[in-house]
Enzyme design. Structure first.
Site, PDB file in Angstrom:
ATOM      1  N   ASP A  99      -1.603  37.837 -14.100  1.00  0.00           N
ATOM      2  CA  ASP A  99      -2.601  37.094 -13.330  1.00  0.00           C
ATOM      3  C   ASP A  99      -4.019  37.305 -13.849  1.00  0.00           C
ATOM      4  OD1 ASP A  99      -3.304  35.400 -11.129  1.00  0.00           O
ATOM      5  OD2 ASP A  99      -4.031  37.167 -10.066  1.00  0.00           O
ATOM      6  N   LYS A 158       1.325  24.785  -4.775  1.00  0.00           N
ATOM      7  CA  LYS A 158       0.087  24.170  -4.281  1.00  0.00           C
ATOM      8  C   LYS A 158       0.250  22.648  -4.271  1.00  0.00           C
ATOM      9  CE  LYS A 158      -2.668  28.071  -5.868  1.00  0.00           C
ATOM     10  NZ  LYS A 158      -3.692  28.566  -6.809  1.00  0.00           N
ATOM     11  N   ARG A 188       0.817  -1.210   0.000  1.00  0.00           N
ATOM     12  CA  ARG A 188       0.000   0.000   0.000  1.00  0.00           C
ATOM     13  C   ARG A 188       0.850   1.259   0.000  1.00  0.00           C
ATOM     14  NH1 ARG A 188      -3.292   1.746  -2.628  1.00  0.00           N
ATOM     15  NH2 ARG A 188      -4.182  -0.359  -2.507  1.00  0.00           N
ATOM     16  N   LYS A 206       3.905  39.425  -5.019  1.00  0.00           N
ATOM     17  CA  LYS A 206       2.491  39.291  -5.362  1.00  0.00           C
ATOM     18  C   LYS A 206       1.693  40.489  -4.846  1.00  0.00           C
ATOM     19  CE  LYS A 206       1.024  35.156  -5.979  1.00  0.00           C
ATOM     20  NZ  LYS A 206       0.466  33.782  -5.806  1.00  0.00           N
TER      21      LYS A 206
END
Length: 291
Positions: free
Chosen positions: A226, A143, A108, A175
């Protein structure tokens, strides 16, 4: 699906081993694999095939191999399809032979890492193919899943994409909130240039063409355009006129990315590559030894 457009660096072994050990510790807890230990002889050996249930791009083999070898150092891990290559539904990615208990217990963890990374690589390849024959590069963002960024950004490279900055430490990205806090674009750029080292790139985000005109009075390395529509992006590219790199961001999806690329921007950043990629369905199937 096309082949990757560029080579990609391998993952550092120390990162791989640390992540795998943490994942195994989380899964085994204080008592280990109580199901496998109760039902499988400690001396049993087997051969297992790691296969794709759906078509996609392979990524994460180093983590899968490390998971199996951590529990069985003598385990044989034979790669059939390399990272960055396409696999068809039902295709065998790797063949594992060794202690049956170890393979069952590591299964797993191996599949979790690979399913996530193959999913990112597969989605990235779809974006890369969507902008084929344009000059635009598909790049990732920050992200990412905390603690797994190195692996997720590696998966982007496996899919033919490129990496943006890795974190807050390796490039300046001014930003909108930085601009407000600094008292304006020009003040923010001046302050960044006063502190950034000579090897550090500086990028500035703008929302309007008027902001872009102000930014272009200074020498910077890249401008982030943007949430601009393709027509506005074309005007922005003309204003920049090759004086720095251009990056489009915001509102990017598989339906819009081609038009964005046609505007002439150098890069298109896509957060969805890492925050919304579906896991590629993989499985591990035991086969008769020697089959």
């Amino acid at each position: 699906m096309t082949a990757p457009s560029s080579s990609f660096a391998t993952l550092l072994p120390n990162l791989v081993l640390a992540a795998v050990r943490n994942a195994l510790e989380e899964d085994l807890g204080l008592s280990g694999d109580i199901t496998t230990d109760a039902t499988v002889s400690p001396d049993a050996r087997t051969v297992a095939l790691l296969a794709a249930r759906k078509p996609g791009i392979v990524s994460g083999l180093a983590l899968a191999e490390a998971a199996f070898r951590e529990l069985d150092p003598e385990c044989a891990f034979r790669i059939e399809i390399e990272d960055g290559s396409a696999v068809a539904a039902g295709g065998t990615i790797a063949r594992i032979s060794g202690n049956a208990r170890a393979i069952l217990t590591a299964e797993r963890v191996a599949l979790n890492f690979m399913g996530r990374m193959c999913g990112i690589a597969t989605l990235t390849r779809r974006y890369v193919d969507a902008v084929a024959a344009t000059s635009a590069r598909i790049v990732d963002t920050r992200k990412t899943t905390p603690g797994l960024r190195a692996f997720e950004k590696y998966a982007v490279r496996c899919g033919g994409g490129h990496n943006h900055r890795f974190g807050l430490f390796d490039a300046v990205l001014i930003k909108d909130n930085h601009i407000v806090a600094a008292g304006g674009i020009e003040a923010a750029i001046k302050a960044a240039k006063a502190t950034a080292g000579h090897m550090t790139k500086i990028e500035v985000e703008v929302d309007t063409l008027d902001q872009l005109e102000v930014v272009m009075r200074d020498k910077i390395d890249c401008v982030l355009l943007d949430n601009m529509a393709p027509a506005e992006l074309r005007k922005a590219v003309a204003i920049v006129a090759g004086r720095c790199l251009t990056e489009a961001s915001g509102g990017v999806n598989l339906d819009t990315v081609r038009d964005i690329a046609a505007s002439g921007v150098d890069m298109i950043s896509v957060g969805a590559l890492t925050h919304s990629a579906p896991v590629l369905d993989l499985g591990l199937d035991f086969v008769t030894p020697g089959k």
